[in-house]
Design an enzyme around this catalytic site. Sequence first.
Site, PDB file in Angstrom:
ATOM      1  N   LYS A 166      32.762  14.397  25.861  1.00 54.17           N
ATOM      2  CA  LYS A 166      33.498  13.183  26.381  1.00 54.17           C
ATOM      3  C   LYS A 166      34.619  13.349  27.632  1.00 54.17           C
ATOM      4  CE  LYS A 166      34.946   8.914  26.886  1.00 54.17           C
ATOM      5  NZ  LYS A 166      34.465   7.872  27.787  1.00 54.17           N
ATOM      6  N   LYS A 234      45.760   9.205  29.274  1.00 49.70           N
ATOM      7  CA  LYS A 234      45.649   9.922  27.832  1.00 49.70           C
ATOM      8  C   LYS A 234      44.440  10.973  27.936  1.00 49.70           C
ATOM      9  CE  LYS A 234      43.131   7.976  25.066  1.00 49.70           C
ATOM     10  NZ  LYS A 234      41.768   8.015  24.598  1.00 49.70           N
TER      11      LYS A 234
HETATM   12  P1  NAP Z   1      42.694  -0.789  23.298  1.00 49.90           P
HETATM   13  O1  NAP Z   1      42.352  -1.925  23.964  1.00 49.90           O
HETATM   14  O2  NAP Z   1      44.072  -0.345  23.812  1.00 49.90           O
HETATM   15  O3  NAP Z   1      42.662  -0.746  21.797  1.00 49.90           O
HETATM   16  C1  NAP Z   1      43.488   0.175  21.138  1.00 49.90           C
HETATM   17  C2  NAP Z   1      43.292  -0.034  19.693  1.00 49.90           C
HETATM   18  O4  NAP Z   1      44.059   1.184  19.107  1.00 49.90           O
HETATM   19  C3  NAP Z   1      43.976  -1.424  19.099  1.00 49.90           C
HETATM   20  O5  NAP Z   1      43.242  -1.950  18.170  1.00 49.90           O
HETATM   21  C4  NAP Z   1      45.381  -0.829  18.530  1.00 49.90           C
HETATM   22  O6  NAP Z   1      45.983  -1.678  17.690  1.00 49.90           O
HETATM   23  C5  NAP Z   1      44.886   0.426  17.981  1.00 49.90           C
HETATM   24  N1  NAP Z   1      45.754   1.267  17.701  1.00 49.90           N
HETATM   25  C6  NAP Z   1      46.675   2.215  18.670  1.00 49.90           C
HETATM   26  N2  NAP Z   1      47.551   2.829  18.081  1.00 49.90           N
HETATM   27  C7  NAP Z   1      47.398   2.872  16.694  1.00 49.90           C
HETATM   28  C8  NAP Z   1      48.041   3.244  15.632  1.00 49.90           C
HETATM   29  N3  NAP Z   1      48.967   4.136  15.720  1.00 49.90           N
HETATM   30  N4  NAP Z   1      47.474   2.887  14.432  1.00 49.90           N
HETATM   31  C9  NAP Z   1      46.491   2.148  14.167  1.00 49.90           C
HETATM   32  N5  NAP Z   1      45.843   1.605  15.331  1.00 49.90           N
HETATM   33  C10 NAP Z   1      46.446   1.775  16.519  1.00 49.90           C
HETATM   34  O7  NAP Z   1      41.879   0.387  23.747  1.00 49.90           O
HETATM   35  P2  NAP Z   1      40.359   0.475  23.890  1.00 49.90           P
HETATM   36  O8  NAP Z   1      39.978   0.288  25.371  1.00 49.90           O
HETATM   37  O9  NAP Z   1      39.546  -0.342  23.014  1.00 49.90           O
HETATM   38  O10 NAP Z   1      40.030   1.906  23.576  1.00 49.90           O
HETATM   39  C11 NAP Z   1      39.680   2.525  22.261  1.00 49.90           C
HETATM   40  C12 NAP Z   1      39.281   4.010  22.420  1.00 49.90           C
HETATM   41  O11 NAP Z   1      38.057   4.014  23.017  1.00 49.90           O
HETATM   42  C13 NAP Z   1      40.379   4.713  23.271  1.00 49.90           C
HETATM   43  O12 NAP Z   1      40.292   6.124  22.587  1.00 49.90           O
HETATM   44  C14 NAP Z   1      39.833   4.876  24.517  1.00 49.90           C
HETATM   45  O13 NAP Z   1      40.297   6.145  25.428  1.00 49.90           O
HETATM   46  C15 NAP Z   1      38.063   4.582  24.161  1.00 49.90           C
HETATM   47  N6  NAP Z   1      37.502   4.420  25.258  1.00 49.90           N
HETATM   48  C16 NAP Z   1      37.952   3.052  26.042  1.00 49.90           C
HETATM   49  C17 NAP Z   1      36.736   2.723  27.100  1.00 49.90           C
HETATM   50  C18 NAP Z   1      37.143   1.440  27.658  1.00 49.90           C
HETATM   51  O14 NAP Z   1      36.341   1.146  28.889  1.00 49.90           O
HETATM   52  N7  NAP Z   1      38.066   0.610  27.463  1.00 49.90           N
HETATM   53  C19 NAP Z   1      35.866   3.307  27.204  1.00 49.90           C
HETATM   54  C20 NAP Z   1      35.265   4.519  26.564  1.00 49.90           C
HETATM   55  C21 NAP Z   1      36.247   5.207  25.584  1.00 49.90           C
HETATM   56  P3  NAP Z   1      46.993  -2.883  18.039  1.00 49.90           P
HETATM   57  O15 NAP Z   1      46.023  -4.212  18.229  1.00 49.90           O
HETATM   58  O16 NAP Z   1      47.778  -2.995  17.227  1.00 49.90           O
HETATM   59  O17 NAP Z   1      47.580  -2.277  19.347  1.00 49.90           O
END
Ligand code: NAP
Length: 293
Positions: A166, A234
Amino acid sequence: MRVAFLGLGIMGRPMAANLVKAGHEATVWNRTPGKEVEGARSASSPAEAANGAEVVWMSVSDTKAVESVLFGSQGVEQSLTQGMTIVDSSTISPSATRKFAERVRSRGVQYVDAPVTGSKVGAESGTLIFIVGGDEGVIETLKPLFTAMGKQIFRMGETGKGQAAKLAMNLQIAIIYEGFAEALTLATKLGVDAETMLPLIQASMVRSGVVDYKAPFVLKRDFTANFPLRLMHKDIHLALEAAKEARVKLPALEIVEEVYEVASEDGYQDLDYAATLTLLEKWAGVEVKGATA
Ligand code: NAP
Protein backbone atom coordinates in the site's frame (compact mmCIF):
# COMPACT_ATOMS: atom_id res chain seq x y z
CA MET A 1 -20.82 -12.88 10.09
CA ARG A 2 -20.67 -11.00 13.40
CA VAL A 3 -18.39 -8.02 12.78
CA ALA A 4 -17.20 -5.16 14.97
CA PHE A 5 -16.33 -2.16 12.79
CA LEU A 6 -14.10 0.44 14.44
CA GLY A 7 -13.64 3.89 12.90
CA LEU A 8 -16.41 5.63 10.97
CA GLY A 9 -14.51 8.22 8.94
CA ILE A 10 -14.66 8.95 5.20
CA MET A 11 -13.83 5.29 4.48
CA GLY A 12 -15.04 3.37 7.53
CA ARG A 13 -18.63 4.53 7.60
CA PRO A 14 -19.56 3.50 4.04
CA MET A 15 -17.55 0.27 4.44
CA ALA A 16 -19.56 -0.64 7.55
CA ALA A 17 -22.79 0.35 5.80
CA ASN A 18 -21.96 -2.05 2.95
CA LEU A 19 -21.41 -4.88 5.46
CA VAL A 20 -24.87 -4.25 6.88
CA LYS A 21 -26.37 -4.10 3.37
CA ALA A 22 -24.85 -7.52 2.62
CA GLY A 23 -26.61 -8.97 5.67
CA HIS A 24 -23.77 -9.10 8.20
CA GLU A 25 -24.42 -8.38 11.84
CA ALA A 26 -22.39 -5.25 12.61
CA THR A 27 -21.56 -3.41 15.80
CA VAL A 28 -19.84 -0.09 15.16
CA TRP A 29 -17.71 2.25 17.25
CA ASN A 30 -16.19 5.66 16.58
CA ARG A 31 -13.88 7.65 18.88
CA THR A 32 -16.03 10.77 18.61
CA PRO A 33 -19.58 9.76 19.45
CA GLY A 34 -22.48 10.67 17.18
CA LYS A 35 -21.47 8.75 14.06
CA GLU A 36 -23.77 5.85 13.38
CA VAL A 37 -24.56 3.32 10.66
CA GLU A 38 -28.17 2.45 9.91
CA GLY A 39 -28.93 -1.14 10.80
CA ALA A 40 -25.84 -1.53 13.02
CA ARG A 41 -25.63 -1.51 16.80
CA SER A 42 -23.43 1.26 18.27
CA ALA A 43 -20.93 0.46 21.03
CA SER A 44 -19.31 2.85 23.48
CA SER A 45 -15.77 1.39 23.31
CA PRO A 46 -13.66 -0.85 21.07
CA ALA A 47 -13.77 -3.53 23.81
CA GLU A 48 -17.57 -3.44 23.91
CA ALA A 49 -17.84 -3.55 20.11
CA ALA A 50 -15.43 -6.51 19.89
CA ASN A 51 -17.19 -8.49 22.59
CA GLY A 52 -18.64 -11.59 20.88
CA ALA A 53 -17.48 -10.58 17.38
CA GLU A 54 -15.99 -13.13 15.00
CA VAL A 55 -14.13 -10.41 13.12
CA VAL A 56 -12.93 -6.99 14.27
CA TRP A 57 -12.35 -4.61 11.34
CA MET A 58 -10.54 -1.28 11.75
CA SER A 59 -10.37 1.86 9.60
CA VAL A 60 -8.71 4.62 11.60
CA SER A 61 -6.19 7.33 10.77
CA ASP A 62 -2.72 6.11 11.60
CA THR A 63 -0.41 3.74 13.50
CA LYS A 64 -1.03 5.41 16.87
CA ALA A 65 -4.79 5.25 16.39
CA VAL A 66 -4.63 1.50 15.61
CA GLU A 67 -2.44 0.93 18.66
CA SER A 68 -4.85 2.77 20.92
CA VAL A 69 -7.95 1.04 19.48
CA LEU A 70 -6.31 -2.36 20.00
CA PHE A 71 -4.34 -1.91 23.20
CA GLY A 72 -5.68 1.28 24.86
CA SER A 73 -7.54 1.29 28.18
CA GLN A 74 -10.87 0.15 26.62
CA GLY A 75 -9.20 -1.52 23.67
CA VAL A 76 -10.07 -4.62 21.65
CA GLU A 77 -7.43 -6.59 23.61
CA GLN A 78 -9.83 -6.83 26.55
CA SER A 79 -12.33 -8.78 24.43
CA LEU A 80 -9.98 -11.05 22.48
CA THR A 81 -11.19 -14.61 22.16
CA GLN A 82 -9.55 -17.65 20.61
CA GLY A 83 -10.39 -17.89 16.87
CA MET A 84 -11.24 -14.21 16.44
CA THR A 85 -9.74 -12.36 13.44
CA ILE A 86 -8.59 -8.74 13.43
CA VAL A 87 -8.44 -6.94 10.09
CA ASP A 88 -6.87 -3.52 9.63
CA SER A 89 -7.91 -1.41 6.64
CA SER A 90 -6.11 1.68 7.92
CA THR A 91 -2.83 2.58 6.20
CA ILE A 92 -0.11 2.23 8.84
CA SER A 93 3.48 1.16 9.40
CA PRO A 94 4.33 -2.37 8.13
CA SER A 95 6.76 -2.99 11.03
CA ALA A 96 4.21 -1.86 13.66
CA THR A 97 1.66 -4.14 11.95
CA ARG A 98 3.92 -7.14 12.49
CA LYS A 99 4.30 -6.25 16.19
CA PHE A 100 0.53 -5.84 16.68
CA ALA A 101 -0.04 -9.17 14.93
CA GLU A 102 2.47 -10.99 17.16
CA ARG A 103 0.86 -9.57 20.29
CA VAL A 104 -2.66 -10.76 19.42
CA ARG A 105 -1.48 -14.08 17.95
CA SER A 106 -0.10 -15.00 21.37
CA ARG A 107 -3.78 -14.95 22.44
CA GLY A 108 -4.95 -17.24 19.59
CA VAL A 109 -6.21 -14.36 17.43
CA GLN A 110 -5.50 -14.01 13.69
CA TYR A 111 -4.33 -10.70 12.21
CA VAL A 112 -4.72 -9.56 8.61
CA ASP A 113 -3.60 -6.21 7.22
CA ALA A 114 -5.98 -5.12 4.45
CA PRO A 115 -5.40 -1.50 3.47
CA VAL A 116 -7.46 -0.30 0.55
CA THR A 117 -7.27 1.70 -2.63
CA GLY A 118 -10.29 3.27 -4.31
CA SER A 119 -10.88 6.24 -2.03
CA LYS A 120 -14.25 7.61 -0.92
CA VAL A 121 -16.03 6.68 -4.17
CA GLY A 122 -14.78 3.07 -3.93
CA ALA A 123 -15.83 2.82 -0.28
CA GLU A 124 -19.32 4.15 -1.03
CA SER A 125 -19.90 1.98 -4.09
CA GLY A 126 -18.40 -1.19 -2.57
CA THR A 127 -15.69 -1.33 -5.22
CA LEU A 128 -12.56 -1.02 -3.09
CA ILE A 129 -9.41 -2.95 -3.89
CA PHE A 130 -7.99 -4.70 -0.81
CA ILE A 131 -4.20 -5.04 -0.56
CA VAL A 132 -3.82 -7.90 1.86
CA GLY A 133 -1.18 -9.49 4.09
CA GLY A 134 -1.84 -12.60 6.17
CA ASP A 135 -2.51 -16.30 6.21
CA GLU A 136 -4.17 -17.56 3.02
CA GLY A 137 -6.71 -19.73 4.83
CA VAL A 138 -7.76 -16.90 7.12
CA ILE A 139 -8.11 -14.53 4.17
CA GLU A 140 -10.36 -17.12 2.50
CA THR A 141 -12.72 -17.09 5.50
CA LEU A 142 -13.00 -13.30 5.17
CA LYS A 143 -14.12 -13.43 1.51
CA PRO A 144 -17.82 -12.68 2.25
CA LEU A 145 -16.74 -9.49 4.03
CA PHE A 146 -14.22 -8.46 1.37
CA THR A 147 -16.78 -8.93 -1.38
CA ALA A 148 -19.38 -6.87 0.52
CA MET A 149 -17.00 -3.88 0.51
CA GLY A 150 -14.78 -4.35 -2.50
CA LYS A 151 -14.29 -5.73 -5.97
CA GLN A 152 -10.81 -7.26 -5.78
CA ILE A 153 -8.37 -8.72 -3.27
CA PHE A 154 -4.64 -8.87 -3.89
CA ARG A 155 -2.67 -10.98 -1.40
CA MET A 156 0.87 -9.62 -1.12
CA GLY A 157 2.24 -12.26 1.29
CA GLU A 158 2.31 -12.65 5.06
CA THR A 159 1.17 -10.06 7.61
CA GLY A 160 2.68 -6.60 7.05
CA LYS A 161 3.11 -7.04 3.29
CA GLY A 162 -0.31 -5.53 2.55
CA GLN A 163 0.84 -2.35 4.27
CA ALA A 164 4.21 -2.47 2.50
CA ALA A 165 2.51 -2.72 -0.91
CA LYS A 166 0.00 0.00 0.00
CA LEU A 167 2.84 2.42 0.80
CA ALA A 168 4.44 1.59 -2.55
CA MET A 169 1.07 2.38 -4.21
CA ASN A 170 0.58 5.72 -2.46
CA LEU A 171 4.16 6.72 -3.23
CA GLN A 172 3.17 6.46 -6.90
CA ILE A 173 -0.12 8.30 -6.48
CA ALA A 174 1.61 11.22 -4.73
CA ILE A 175 4.31 11.47 -7.40
CA ILE A 176 1.95 10.98 -10.37
CA TYR A 177 -0.44 13.63 -9.07
CA GLU A 178 2.46 16.03 -8.46
CA GLY A 179 3.55 15.49 -12.09
CA PHE A 180 0.00 16.15 -13.32
CA ALA A 181 -0.31 19.30 -11.18
CA GLU A 182 3.08 20.63 -12.32
CA ALA A 183 2.20 19.92 -15.98
CA LEU A 184 -1.12 21.80 -15.74
CA THR A 185 0.54 24.72 -13.97
CA LEU A 186 3.26 25.03 -16.62
CA ALA A 187 0.81 24.59 -19.52
CA THR A 188 -1.53 27.23 -18.08
CA LYS A 189 1.35 29.67 -17.58
CA LEU A 190 2.41 29.08 -21.19
CA GLY A 191 -1.13 29.75 -22.43
CA VAL A 192 -2.57 26.21 -22.90
CA ASP A 193 -5.56 25.71 -20.62
CA ALA A 194 -6.37 22.55 -18.66
CA GLU A 195 -9.41 21.61 -20.73
CA THR A 196 -7.27 21.65 -23.89
CA MET A 197 -4.47 19.65 -22.21
CA LEU A 198 -6.65 16.87 -20.77
CA PRO A 199 -7.73 15.06 -23.96
CA LEU A 200 -4.09 15.06 -25.05
CA ILE A 201 -2.93 13.60 -21.73
CA GLN A 202 -5.63 10.92 -21.79
CA ALA A 203 -4.94 9.96 -25.43
CA SER A 204 -1.24 9.50 -24.78
CA MET A 205 1.01 7.18 -22.75
CA VAL A 206 0.79 9.72 -19.90
CA ARG A 207 -2.78 8.57 -19.25
CA SER A 208 -3.37 7.39 -15.69
CA GLY A 209 -6.06 6.35 -13.23
CA VAL A 210 -4.91 9.13 -10.93
CA VAL A 211 -5.64 11.68 -13.67
CA ASP A 212 -8.98 9.98 -14.50
CA TYR A 213 -10.05 10.28 -10.87
CA LYS A 214 -8.68 13.72 -10.04
CA ALA A 215 -9.12 15.74 -13.25
CA PRO A 216 -12.90 16.34 -12.87
CA PHE A 217 -12.34 17.67 -9.33
CA VAL A 218 -9.45 19.87 -10.46
CA LEU A 219 -11.45 21.31 -13.37
CA LYS A 220 -14.31 22.16 -10.99
CA ARG A 221 -11.77 23.39 -8.41
CA ASP A 222 -13.45 21.16 -5.85
CA PHE A 223 -10.80 20.42 -3.25
CA THR A 224 -13.09 19.04 -0.53
CA ALA A 225 -11.46 15.92 0.89
CA ASN A 226 -11.87 12.56 -0.80
CA PHE A 227 -8.44 11.67 0.53
CA PRO A 228 -7.35 14.41 2.95
CA LEU A 229 -3.93 15.94 2.39
CA ARG A 230 -2.99 15.17 6.03
CA LEU A 231 -3.49 11.43 5.35
CA MET A 232 -1.46 11.44 2.12
CA HIS A 233 1.24 13.35 4.03
CA LYS A 234 1.10 10.63 6.71
CA ASP A 235 1.53 7.95 4.02
CA ILE A 236 4.49 9.80 2.49
CA HIS A 237 6.10 9.85 5.95
CA LEU A 238 5.35 6.13 6.38
CA ALA A 239 6.96 5.34 3.01
CA LEU A 240 10.04 7.44 3.81
CA GLU A 241 10.29 5.81 7.25
CA ALA A 242 10.02 2.29 5.76
CA ALA A 243 12.60 3.27 3.13
CA LYS A 244 14.98 4.47 5.84
CA GLU A 245 14.55 1.21 7.79
CA ALA A 246 15.30 -0.75 4.58
CA ARG A 247 18.12 1.61 3.46
CA VAL A 248 16.33 2.66 0.27
CA LYS A 249 16.67 6.16 -1.21
CA LEU A 250 13.49 7.85 -2.57
CA PRO A 251 14.62 11.25 -3.91
CA ALA A 252 11.41 12.15 -5.80
CA LEU A 253 9.22 11.36 -2.80
CA GLU A 254 11.50 13.42 -0.54
CA ILE A 255 10.90 16.47 -2.74
CA VAL A 256 7.14 15.87 -2.92
CA GLU A 257 7.15 15.63 0.88
CA GLU A 258 8.44 19.20 1.00
CA VAL A 259 5.43 20.37 -1.03
CA TYR A 260 3.14 18.65 1.50
CA GLU A 261 5.09 20.25 4.35
CA VAL A 262 4.45 23.74 2.96
CA ALA A 263 0.81 22.88 2.18
CA SER A 264 0.32 21.73 5.79
CA GLU A 265 1.96 24.90 7.14
CA ASP A 266 -0.43 26.89 4.93
CA GLY A 267 -3.42 25.12 6.55
CA TYR A 268 -4.47 22.77 3.71
CA GLN A 269 -4.42 19.58 5.84
CA ASP A 270 -8.15 18.92 5.70
CA LEU A 271 -8.53 19.64 1.99
CA ASP A 272 -7.97 16.89 -0.58
CA TYR A 273 -4.33 16.22 -1.47
CA ALA A 274 -5.26 17.55 -4.94
CA ALA A 275 -5.08 21.00 -3.30
CA THR A 276 -1.25 20.79 -3.51
CA LEU A 277 -1.91 22.17 -7.01
CA THR A 278 -2.91 25.50 -5.49
CA LEU A 279 0.58 25.97 -4.04
CA LEU A 280 2.15 25.52 -7.49
CA GLU A 281 -0.40 28.00 -8.86
CA LYS A 282 0.47 30.52 -6.16
CA TRP A 283 4.18 30.23 -6.95
CA ALA A 284 3.50 30.54 -10.71
CA GLY A 285 0.87 33.28 -10.43
CA VAL A 286 -1.76 31.35 -12.46
CA GLU A 287 -5.00 29.46 -11.83
CA VAL A 288 -5.74 26.12 -13.51
CA LYS A 289 -9.43 25.71 -14.22
CA GLY A 290 -12.01 24.29 -16.57
CA ALA A 291 -15.12 25.86 -18.04
CA THR A 292 -17.19 24.23 -15.26
CA ALA A 293 -15.27 25.95 -12.41
P1 NAP B 1 -10.88 10.07 8.32
O1 NAP B 1 -12.13 10.43 7.60
O2 NAP B 1 -9.97 11.14 8.81
O3 NAP B 1 -11.30 9.12 9.55
C1 NAP B 1 -10.35 8.74 10.49
C2 NAP B 1 -11.02 7.84 11.52
O4 NAP B 1 -10.01 7.48 12.48
C3 NAP B 1 -12.13 8.54 12.29
O5 NAP B 1 -13.13 7.61 12.59
C4 NAP B 1 -11.39 9.01 13.55
O6 NAP B 1 -12.25 9.19 14.65
C5 NAP B 1 -10.49 7.81 13.78
N1 NAP B 1 -9.37 8.10 14.66
C6 NAP B 1 -8.37 9.00 14.48
N2 NAP B 1 -7.51 8.98 15.51
C7 NAP B 1 -7.99 8.04 16.37
C8 NAP B 1 -7.52 7.54 17.61
N3 NAP B 1 -6.41 7.99 18.20
N4 NAP B 1 -8.24 6.56 18.21
C9 NAP B 1 -9.36 6.07 17.61
N5 NAP B 1 -9.86 6.51 16.46
C10 NAP B 1 -9.16 7.47 15.83
O7 NAP B 1 -9.96 9.10 7.46
P2 NAP B 1 -10.37 8.10 6.27
O8 NAP B 1 -10.23 8.82 4.99
O9 NAP B 1 -11.62 7.39 6.60
O10 NAP B 1 -9.12 7.10 6.34
C11 NAP B 1 -9.05 5.99 7.23
C12 NAP B 1 -7.79 5.18 6.89
O11 NAP B 1 -7.91 4.71 5.54
C13 NAP B 1 -6.50 6.01 6.95
O12 NAP B 1 -5.45 5.21 7.42
C14 NAP B 1 -6.27 6.40 5.50
O13 NAP B 1 -4.90 6.65 5.23
C15 NAP B 1 -6.79 5.17 4.78
N6 NAP B 1 -7.26 5.43 3.39
C16 NAP B 1 -8.04 6.51 3.09
C17 NAP B 1 -8.45 6.71 1.77
C18 NAP B 1 -9.28 7.89 1.37
O14 NAP B 1 -9.36 8.15 0.13
N7 NAP B 1 -9.93 8.64 2.27
C19 NAP B 1 -8.09 5.78 0.77
C20 NAP B 1 -7.33 4.68 1.11
C21 NAP B 1 -6.92 4.50 2.43
P3 NAP B 1 -12.90 10.64 14.97
O15 NAP B 1 -14.20 10.68 14.20
O16 NAP B 1 -13.08 10.60 16.42
O17 NAP B 1 -11.91 11.69 14.53
